[in-house]
Design an enzyme around this catalytic site. Structure first.
Site, PDB file in Angstrom:
ATOM      1  N   CYS A   2      -4.505 -14.850  19.521  1.00 50.49           N
ATOM      2  CA  CYS A   2      -3.406 -14.168  18.828  1.00 50.49           C
ATOM      3  C   CYS A   2      -2.265 -15.131  18.521  1.00 50.49           C
ATOM      4  O   CYS A   2      -1.430 -14.848  17.679  1.00 50.49           O
ATOM      5  CB  CYS A   2      -2.810 -13.057  19.690  1.00 50.49           C
ATOM      6  SG  CYS A   2      -3.934 -11.742  20.083  1.00 50.49           S
ATOM      7  N   HIS A  26       0.851  -1.197   0.000  1.00 50.38           N
ATOM      8  CA  HIS A  26       0.000   0.000   0.000  1.00 50.38           C
ATOM      9  C   HIS A  26       0.883   1.241   0.000  1.00 50.38           C
ATOM     10  O   HIS A  26       2.111   1.137  -0.039  1.00 50.38           O
ATOM     11  CB  HIS A  26      -0.981  -0.018   1.167  1.00 50.38           C
ATOM     12  CG  HIS A  26      -0.355  -0.088   2.537  1.00 50.38           C
ATOM     13  ND1 HIS A  26       0.435   0.907   3.055  1.00 50.38           N
ATOM     14  CD2 HIS A  26      -0.413  -1.061   3.482  1.00 50.38           C
ATOM     15  CE1 HIS A  26       0.829   0.573   4.258  1.00 50.38           C
ATOM     16  NE2 HIS A  26       0.346  -0.623   4.548  1.00 50.38           N
ATOM     17  N   CYS A  28      -6.220 -10.182  27.049  1.00 54.53           N
ATOM     18  CA  CYS A  28      -5.643  -9.819  25.758  1.00 54.53           C
ATOM     19  C   CYS A  28      -6.186  -8.470  25.313  1.00 54.53           C
ATOM     20  O   CYS A  28      -7.402  -8.268  25.288  1.00 54.53           O
ATOM     21  CB  CYS A  28      -5.986 -10.878  24.719  1.00 54.53           C
ATOM     22  SG  CYS A  28      -5.587 -10.361  23.041  1.00 54.53           S
ATOM     23  N   HIS A  63       4.023   1.469   2.285  1.00 53.52           N
ATOM     24  CA  HIS A  63       5.226   0.795   1.791  1.00 53.52           C
ATOM     25  C   HIS A  63       5.852   1.626   0.664  1.00 53.52           C
ATOM     26  O   HIS A  63       7.068   1.779   0.578  1.00 53.52           O
ATOM     27  CB  HIS A  63       4.892  -0.590   1.236  1.00 53.52           C
ATOM     28  CG  HIS A  63       4.232  -1.517   2.226  1.00 53.52           C
ATOM     29  ND1 HIS A  63       2.905  -1.860   2.141  1.00 53.52           N
ATOM     30  CD2 HIS A  63       4.719  -2.155   3.315  1.00 53.52           C
ATOM     31  CE1 HIS A  63       2.602  -2.699   3.140  1.00 53.52           C
ATOM     32  NE2 HIS A  63       3.675  -2.882   3.869  1.00 53.52           N
ATOM     33  N   LYS A 101      -5.349  -2.261   8.407  1.00 50.42           N
ATOM     34  CA  LYS A 101      -6.501  -3.068   8.027  1.00 50.42           C
ATOM     35  C   LYS A 101      -7.721  -2.664   8.830  1.00 50.42           C
ATOM     36  O   LYS A 101      -8.829  -2.702   8.343  1.00 50.42           O
ATOM     37  CB  LYS A 101      -6.184  -4.541   8.256  1.00 50.42           C
ATOM     38  CG  LYS A 101      -5.231  -5.066   7.194  1.00 50.42           C
ATOM     39  CD  LYS A 101      -4.698  -6.432   7.549  1.00 50.42           C
ATOM     40  CE  LYS A 101      -3.613  -6.833   6.558  1.00 50.42           C
ATOM     41  NZ  LYS A 101      -2.777  -7.897   7.066  1.00 50.42           N
ATOM     42  N   HIS A 133      -8.271  -9.306  21.988  1.00 51.74           N
ATOM     43  CA  HIS A 133      -9.435 -10.189  22.059  1.00 51.74           C
ATOM     44  C   HIS A 133     -10.209 -10.093  23.368  1.00 51.74           C
ATOM     45  O   HIS A 133     -11.328 -10.585  23.469  1.00 51.74           O
ATOM     46  CB  HIS A 133      -9.011 -11.641  21.826  1.00 51.74           C
ATOM     47  CG  HIS A 133      -8.413 -11.865  20.485  1.00 51.74           C
ATOM     48  ND1 HIS A 133      -7.054 -11.803  20.249  1.00 51.74           N
ATOM     49  CD2 HIS A 133      -8.994 -12.101  19.282  1.00 51.74           C
ATOM     50  CE1 HIS A 133      -6.837 -12.018  18.968  1.00 51.74           C
ATOM     51  NE2 HIS A 133      -7.980 -12.194  18.359  1.00 51.74           N
ATOM     52  N   CYS A 169      -1.976 -15.494  24.530  1.00 51.41           N
ATOM     53  CA  CYS A 169      -3.353 -15.392  24.046  1.00 51.41           C
ATOM     54  C   CYS A 169      -3.537 -16.430  22.950  1.00 51.41           C
ATOM     55  O   CYS A 169      -2.830 -16.403  21.942  1.00 51.41           O
ATOM     56  CB  CYS A 169      -3.663 -14.007  23.489  1.00 51.41           C
ATOM     57  SG  CYS A 169      -5.257 -13.937  22.634  1.00 51.41           S
ATOM     58  N   LYS A 182      -3.870   6.292  10.777  1.00 50.33           N
ATOM     59  CA  LYS A 182      -2.837   5.412  10.278  1.00 50.33           C
ATOM     60  C   LYS A 182      -3.419   4.447   9.254  1.00 50.33           C
ATOM     61  O   LYS A 182      -4.569   4.040   9.347  1.00 50.33           O
ATOM     62  CB  LYS A 182      -2.332   4.641  11.501  1.00 50.33           C
ATOM     63  CG  LYS A 182      -1.377   3.563  11.238  1.00 50.33           C
ATOM     64  CD  LYS A 182      -1.089   2.889  12.567  1.00 50.33           C
ATOM     65  CE  LYS A 182      -0.190   1.703  12.364  1.00 50.33           C
ATOM     66  NZ  LYS A 182       0.093   1.028  13.626  1.00 50.33           N
TER      67      LYS A 182
END
Length: 511
Positions: A129, A18, A143, A21, A297, A146, A126, A294
């Site tokens: 994770c 993206h 976590c 990078h 995702k 989660h 976790c 930022k």
RNA sequence: GGGGCCGUAGCUCAGUGGUUAGAGCAGGGGACUCAUAAUCCCUGGGUCGUGGGUUCGAUCCCCACCGGCCCUACCA
């Protein structure tokens, strides 16, 4: 001859390429091109980071072997870099045999120097994770991602004695004030070191997709520990040591601020532990923010900009390669965060590229083609434009040298503005063909030639096009900068070509 | 919880060793017509986040606070 070695981080293959990078890579590319221009023997390295549990999982999910998976995902980065005209000299993949060899040599040296020891890692794990958290980084034992309770786990690991390097690191920082730039990032790294360093676990038994520990084959190295070493793999550490000494330690790492710790604390300590001088310079850059956020995702999941909409290939298709490169280099100073937006690209495109540069080339080529018998006349040695040119050349060169592409381009555009003003003042369109007209147009052509040279690290395609339009042979980078940057070198050899607009204006409809 | 960064003109950002704070874009006025409705000239009193402190004097130093953000050990 000076040697210049610059690297980007190696990008994690599970991410889609993206603009973030691209931002880092384009900056490194422009800097590499600048150093080639001034005649340095240059090596520009980028690549992909391909180990770790997440990669193995993604491969399994897609029903292929990890190697097949990384072959595929790594290729996406090469495609992106091709689209952006990235002139890397080497593209490293951490799954390559050369990397295994260098990592094992490097870490064996650290081991033999007594800086690696075996211990039991206790941690809060976790299950979702598949990762460990410290008590501090957890959300009161839960976590942070989660929210589920973390379970106490332990694993036998090899540890790197990072704690032993606090003093040597502080001394190194003191003796190398420019080790980390900009200064605010240097301060962050120093604050972290002064806050005390813990030993770090560098191997895993629970993961198979990694580089085996040479002295204990039940373990593989944890991704970050093999990843950093890529910078040495590419210059032959442990394999071709004469190459290593040619490029190291006078090297430069360009890295994002989120991985400052790894590059400014762990990595120099690891080098010291291996008996190697740390890299001489780490340039930290900020982030491109979209709507103040930022790139991530999660941002995409929250309904903002889709990462796929700002992939390098989509952007270059829409705006062209050089405009995107220009925007990434010009808009933000390396080290600070910046905004990324289509409006921003459009504004830079229309003002800097179309109105200033493109229009200057258009008006000059038109006049020369129609009033100077087609071939560009020579500039005047004592032109008033010459001092503006010298100033721009000096400022731009200094800026490129201090990792400030935005300032280099700003200085370069100062010469464009000065040339446009010079034309207004002389009004060559009112002149009859003759010496006076030729003198003015020669000066303008010379300024354009210099702009092509100064901007070629940023926008190489357009600069080459301009070069040929003003009737020159070859390309702006053919001559070494010390020669090409001198005022008065312009000599038209081919007829001036008017050509289509270099940057047709982008009109924005307001719907 | 701990550590750190940022908050300067409508917008994006510079900046300094403490005294009269800058640029680009946008906006306003004028000039020109070679050029891509481009260019050039003129035009910038913004409590330098808030409240204190140090000082002869602070946007820049110190403290607190507010707001935005990052790191806290695999996201450029």
């Amino acid at each position: 001859m000076a040697h210049y070695y610059i690297t980007t981080p190696i990008y994690y293959v599970n991410d889609a390429p993206h603009v973030g990078h691209a931002y880092c890579t384009v900056n490194a590319d422009a800097l590499a091109r600048w150093h080639r221009l001034v005649g340095d023997e240059t090596k520009f390295l980028t690549g992909t980071d391909e180990h770790g549990q997440k990669v193995a999982d993604a491969a399994a999910l897609n029903g292929v072997s990890p190697q097949e998976w990384t072959d595929r995902t790594s290729a996406r980065f090469r495609e992106a870099w091709d689209a952006l005209d990235i002139s890397y000299d080497d593209f490293i993949r951490t799954t390559e045999p050369r990397h295994y060899e260098t990592v094992q040599r490097f870490l064996t040296a650290v081991y033999e120097n007594g800086h690696i020891y075996k211990d039991v890692y206790h941690g809060l794990y976790c299950v979702s994770c598949e990762d460990y958290y410290t008590l501090e980084s957890s959300d009161e034992g839960r976590c942070p991602i989660h929210g589920r309770a973390l379970t106490e786990m332990q694993e036998e690991n090899w540890f790197f004695r990072l704690s032993a390097f606090a003093e040597p690191l502080l001394r190194y920082y003191e003796e190398h004030p420019d080790f980390v730039t900009p200064e605010t990032k240097r301060n962050e790294a120093l604050a972290f070191i002064r806050g005390g360093l813990r030993d770090i676990s560098i191997t895993r038994t629970s993961i198979a997709w990694g580089i085996p520990v040479p002295w204990d084959d039940r373990h593989v190295f944890y991704v970050w520990y093999d990843a950093l070493i890529n910078y040495l793999t590419a210059i032959g550490y442990g394999r071709e040591d004469d190459q290593t000494s040619t490029w190291w330690p006078v090297s430069h790492h360009l890295v994002g601020k989120e991985i400052l710790r790894f590059h400014c604390v762990w990595w120099p300590a690891m080098c010291m532990a291996a008996g190697l001088d740390p890299v001489h310079h780490v340039q930290v850059h900020g982030w491109l923010l979209v709507g103040g956020q930022k790139l991530s995702k999660t941002m995409a999941a929250e309904g903002g900009v889709k990462l796929s909409d700002i992939s390098p290939v989509v952007l270059t298709d829409e705006f062209g390669v050089d405009p995107i490169r220009y925007y990434l280099l010009r808009e933000t100073s390396l080290g600070n965060d910046g905004d990324f937006s289509h409006e921003g690209i459009t504004a830079r495109y229309n003002t800097d590229l179309a109105n200033n540069l493109g229009n200057l080339v258009a008006r000059v080529t038109t006049i020369v083609a129609t009033k100077c018998a087609g071939v560009g006349p020579a500039p005047q040695p004592g032109s008033e434009l010459a001092s503006a040119a010298r100033q721009a050349v000096g400022a731009a060169a200094a800026a490129w040298d201090r990792f400030a592409p935005h300032a280099a381009l700003e200085a370069t555009w100062g010469l464009i503005t000065a040339t446009n003003a010079y034309l207004e003042q002389r009004a060559p369109w009112k002149m009859s063909p003759g010496d006076e007209l030729d003198a003015v147009m020669g000066d303008a052509l010379e300024a354009i030639r210099l702009v092509s040279v100064l901007a070629t690290p940023a926008i190489p395609h357009v600069c080459a096009t301009i070069w040929s339009r003003i009737g020159l042979e070859g390309a702006p980078g053919d001559e070494t900068f010390a020669d090409s940057a001198q005022w008065g070198r312009y000599r038209g050899v081919h007829p001036i070509v008017k050509g289509e607009p270099l940057f047709p204006r982008i009109t924005v409809s307001d719907d």
